[in-house]
Write an enzyme that holds these catalytic residues in place. Structure first.
Site, PDB file in Angstrom:
ATOM      1  N   PRO A  11      81.326  65.982  14.271  1.00 24.99           N
ATOM      2  CA  PRO A  11      80.524  67.137  13.875  1.00 24.99           C
ATOM      3  C   PRO A  11      80.437  68.221  14.943  1.00 24.99           C
ATOM      4  O   PRO A  11      80.359  67.943  16.136  1.00 24.99           O
ATOM      5  CB  PRO A  11      79.141  66.548  13.584  1.00 24.99           C
ATOM      6  N   ASN A  12      80.480  69.427  14.460  1.00 30.05           N
ATOM      7  CA  ASN A  12      80.327  70.665  15.232  1.00 30.05           C
ATOM      8  C   ASN A  12      81.533  71.009  16.101  1.00 30.05           C
ATOM      9  O   ASN A  12      81.551  72.075  16.711  1.00 30.05           O
ATOM     10  CB  ASN A  12      79.043  70.649  16.070  1.00 30.05           C
ATOM     11  N   ARG A  19      80.552  77.684  20.195  1.00 30.29           N
ATOM     12  CA  ARG A  19      79.260  77.042  20.433  1.00 30.29           C
ATOM     13  C   ARG A  19      79.146  76.646  21.899  1.00 30.29           C
ATOM     14  O   ARG A  19      79.980  75.912  22.416  1.00 30.29           O
ATOM     15  CB  ARG A  19      79.157  75.802  19.550  1.00 30.29           C
ATOM     16  N   TYR A  24      81.185  73.682  26.592  1.00 27.18           N
ATOM     17  CA  TYR A  24      82.403  73.226  25.918  1.00 27.18           C
ATOM     18  C   TYR A  24      83.630  74.095  26.174  1.00 27.18           C
ATOM     19  O   TYR A  24      84.722  73.745  25.738  1.00 27.18           O
ATOM     20  CB  TYR A  24      82.155  73.125  24.408  1.00 27.18           C
ATOM     21  N   ASN A  75      86.988  61.927  19.226  1.00 29.16           N
ATOM     22  CA  ASN A  75      85.833  62.584  19.809  1.00 29.16           C
ATOM     23  C   ASN A  75      84.777  62.570  18.713  1.00 29.16           C
ATOM     24  O   ASN A  75      84.758  63.446  17.855  1.00 29.16           O
ATOM     25  CB  ASN A  75      86.159  64.019  20.233  1.00 29.16           C
ATOM     26  N   ALA A  78      78.383  63.994  18.245  1.00 30.92           N
ATOM     27  CA  ALA A  78      77.041  63.413  18.189  1.00 30.92           C
ATOM     28  C   ALA A  78      77.017  62.019  17.573  1.00 30.92           C
ATOM     29  O   ALA A  78      76.126  61.219  17.879  1.00 30.92           O
ATOM     30  CB  ALA A  78      76.098  64.337  17.432  1.00 30.92           C
ATOM     31  N   HIS A  81      76.553  58.634  19.672  1.00 29.62           N
ATOM     32  CA  HIS A  81      75.272  58.079  20.089  1.00 29.62           C
ATOM     33  C   HIS A  81      74.482  57.464  18.943  1.00 29.62           C
ATOM     34  O   HIS A  81      73.429  56.888  19.183  1.00 29.62           O
ATOM     35  CB  HIS A  81      74.431  59.174  20.749  1.00 29.62           C
ATOM     36  N   ASP A  88      81.886  50.087  13.617  1.00 28.14           N
ATOM     37  CA  ASP A  88      82.360  49.022  12.734  1.00 28.14           C
ATOM     38  C   ASP A  88      83.744  49.340  12.180  1.00 28.14           C
ATOM     39  O   ASP A  88      84.610  48.463  12.111  1.00 28.14           O
ATOM     40  CB  ASP A  88      81.380  48.794  11.580  1.00 28.14           C
ATOM     41  N   GLU A  99      88.385  57.162  23.418  1.00 28.48           N
ATOM     42  CA  GLU A  99      87.230  58.029  23.168  1.00 28.48           C
ATOM     43  C   GLU A  99      87.306  59.224  24.113  1.00 28.48           C
ATOM     44  O   GLU A  99      87.526  59.042  25.314  1.00 28.48           O
ATOM     45  CB  GLU A  99      85.953  57.224  23.413  1.00 28.48           C
ATOM     46  N   HIS A 101      85.431  63.030  25.251  1.00 26.01           N
ATOM     47  CA  HIS A 101      84.321  63.993  25.197  1.00 26.01           C
ATOM     48  C   HIS A 101      84.672  65.170  26.085  1.00 26.01           C
ATOM     49  O   HIS A 101      85.104  64.985  27.226  1.00 26.01           O
ATOM     50  CB  HIS A 101      83.010  63.352  25.667  1.00 26.01           C
ATOM     51  N   VAL A 102      84.497  66.366  25.567  1.00 33.09           N
ATOM     52  CA  VAL A 102      84.806  67.585  26.316  1.00 33.09           C
ATOM     53  C   VAL A 102      83.866  67.699  27.512  1.00 33.09           C
ATOM     54  O   VAL A 102      84.291  67.983  28.628  1.00 33.09           O
ATOM     55  CB  VAL A 102      84.724  68.823  25.400  1.00 33.09           C
ATOM     56  N   SER A 103      82.577  67.460  27.275  1.00 29.20           N
ATOM     57  CA  SER A 103      81.600  67.531  28.365  1.00 29.20           C
ATOM     58  C   SER A 103      81.407  66.137  28.964  1.00 29.20           C
ATOM     59  O   SER A 103      81.806  65.131  28.380  1.00 29.20           O
ATOM     60  CB  SER A 103      80.263  68.061  27.838  1.00 29.20           C
ATOM     61  N   ARG A 108      74.302  64.877  30.904  1.00 28.04           N
ATOM     62  CA  ARG A 108      73.510  65.615  29.927  1.00 28.04           C
ATOM     63  C   ARG A 108      72.235  64.844  29.589  1.00 28.04           C
ATOM     64  O   ARG A 108      71.825  63.946  30.314  1.00 28.04           O
ATOM     65  CB  ARG A 108      74.384  65.887  28.712  1.00 28.04           C
ATOM     66  N   ARG A 112      72.321  61.044  25.268  1.00 33.22           N
ATOM     67  CA  ARG A 112      73.782  61.121  25.181  1.00 33.22           C
ATOM     68  C   ARG A 112      74.485  60.111  26.086  1.00 33.22           C
ATOM     69  O   ARG A 112      75.694  59.991  26.056  1.00 33.22           O
ATOM     70  CB  ARG A 112      74.256  62.528  25.546  1.00 33.22           C
TER      71      ARG A 112
END
Length: 147
Positions: A11-12, A19, A24, A75, A78, A81, A88, A99, A101-103, A108, A112
């Site tokens: 998402p996002n 954003r 990011y 990625n 959200a 978390h 699963d 996995e 993550h950009v940040s 943070r 997170r």
């Protein structure tokens, strides 16, 4: 024949580059797709690149990847978390999972810091900006070659 790597985005991430660019960066998800495709080809990899804001759609792609993919780069944004359902689904896969993550999620907010996905991931890359996707592809190429 190229090995297919699913690159799944949660998402996002469709708003990447728009954003919170201070967190990011300025590159868009289309930029990330182009970078991944360009980096994958010389490694004998093909990219199936997807983004959804819907958890169930990401799960459907993971199920699809079980049959079609040599590996998954995800990625989950959200959902990292919160989603035991994504964990699963990933647990049903025998292919490598990375996995991304950009940040740096560990610098943070405290909520997170926990990742359900990390319990299944063969590697975790965080805080490298969109370059993290390229690092994941490099590692995925090694994992696929060793398989």
């Amino acid at each position: 024949m190229a090995k297919i790597i699913y690159v799944l985005n949660g998402p996002n991430l469709n708003l990447l580059g728009k954003r919170e660019p201070e967190i990011y960066g300025a590159q868009t998800l289309d930029d990330v797709r182009a970078m991944c495709e360009a980096a994958a080809a010389p490694k004998g990899l093909e990219i199936a690149f997807h983004q959804s804001n819907a958890e169930h759609v990401l799960i459907d792609w993971i199920h699809e990847a079980r049959e079609a993919a040599a590996g998954i780069i995800i990625n989950p944004a959200a959902y990292t978390h919160t989603s035991i359902a994504i964990l699963d689904a990933l647990n049903t896969c025998t292919c490598p999972v990375i996995e991304v993550h950009v940040s740096n999620i560990h610098k943070r907010e405290s909520f997170r810091h926990h990742s359900y996905v990390s319990a299944r991931a063969d590697a975790v890359i965080a805080g490298c900006g969109v370059e993290g996707y390229l690092l994941a592809l490099q590692r995925m190429a090694t994992l696929c070659a060793d398989a």
